[in-house]
Design a protein around this motif. Sequence first.
Motif, short mmCIF file in Angstrom:
data_model
loop_
_atom_site.label_atom_id
_atom_site.label_comp_id
_atom_site.label_asym_id
_atom_site.label_seq_id
_atom_site.Cartn_x
_atom_site.Cartn_y
_atom_site.Cartn_z
N THR A 3 28.47 37.34 50.14
CA THR A 3 28.22 37.06 48.73
C THR A 3 27.00 36.18 48.54
O THR A 3 26.65 35.87 47.40
CB THR A 3 29.44 36.39 48.08
OG1 THR A 3 29.75 35.20 48.81
CG2 THR A 3 30.62 37.33 48.05
N GLY A 4 26.36 35.76 49.63
CA GLY A 4 25.14 34.97 49.50
C GLY A 4 24.01 35.82 48.96
O GLY A 4 24.05 37.05 49.02
N PRO A 5 22.99 35.20 48.40
CA PRO A 5 21.88 35.96 47.82
C PRO A 5 21.09 36.70 48.90
O PRO A 5 20.94 36.23 50.02
CB PRO A 5 21.02 34.91 47.14
CG PRO A 5 21.41 33.62 47.76
CD PRO A 5 22.82 33.76 48.24
N TYR A 6 20.65 37.88 48.54
CA TYR A 6 19.78 38.69 49.38
C TYR A 6 18.58 39.07 48.52
O TYR A 6 18.74 39.70 47.47
CB TYR A 6 20.51 39.95 49.86
CG TYR A 6 19.59 41.03 50.38
CD1 TYR A 6 18.81 40.82 51.51
CD2 TYR A 6 19.46 42.24 49.72
CE1 TYR A 6 17.95 41.80 51.98
CE2 TYR A 6 18.61 43.23 50.18
CZ TYR A 6 17.86 43.00 51.31
OH TYR A 6 16.99 43.96 51.77
N VAL A 7 17.38 38.66 48.92
CA VAL A 7 16.17 38.98 48.16
C VAL A 7 15.47 40.12 48.88
O VAL A 7 15.04 39.98 50.02
CB VAL A 7 15.25 37.76 48.01
CG1 VAL A 7 14.01 38.13 47.22
CG2 VAL A 7 15.99 36.61 47.32
#
Length: 195
Positions: A3-7
């Motif tokens: 659920t961490g951000p992925y750019v």
Amino acid sequence: VGTGPYVHTGGVWVYGDTDGVVDEDAPLSPPRITAWRLENEKRVLARAATGEHPVVVMPGLVYGRSGGLAQSFFVEPGRTAGAVPSIGDGCNHWALVHVDDIAELYVLALNAPAGSAYAGVSGQNLPLADITRALSHAAGCPDRIESLTLEEAMQRMGPIAEAFALDQQFSGARARRELGWTPTRLDALAELAQG
């Protein structure tokens, strides 16, 4: 499932020619070299519906620190040939961004809402004629420009020439408004001329 951000890195070339200054909601019309990105980015952003945190950053043409595509496809050939190539009449625009400014946008994008997309352009929408003139100084052949048709450019550069021939202008306002992005390196021509 993370659920961490992925750019994810996209690129503004997927928009094709723009009709004046546009934002991320403009229609998509990519040249062949970037057409594959449309389905890829759709899949990336769809992951927001599964609880993941994707964000897409679409840089303009990145310059600075003596690197980037302009260096490879315009300055280096200009040094060899004694003239920098230009495609068409040079009236088309490139939407530029400095490498340090786009790096700052990537950091800010880590805190963007899931499913967001941002055009990473600093508002420097410059005519190719001005850009190639600056690049000719970096190549050591000031003001010597070789005008190529798109067909000639494609023979010399490959399919990326279609992307270089696009007429693109972007506001970059969404990233400023939503993320507080503040590009500060705004003299592209001076930096491009230095190489």
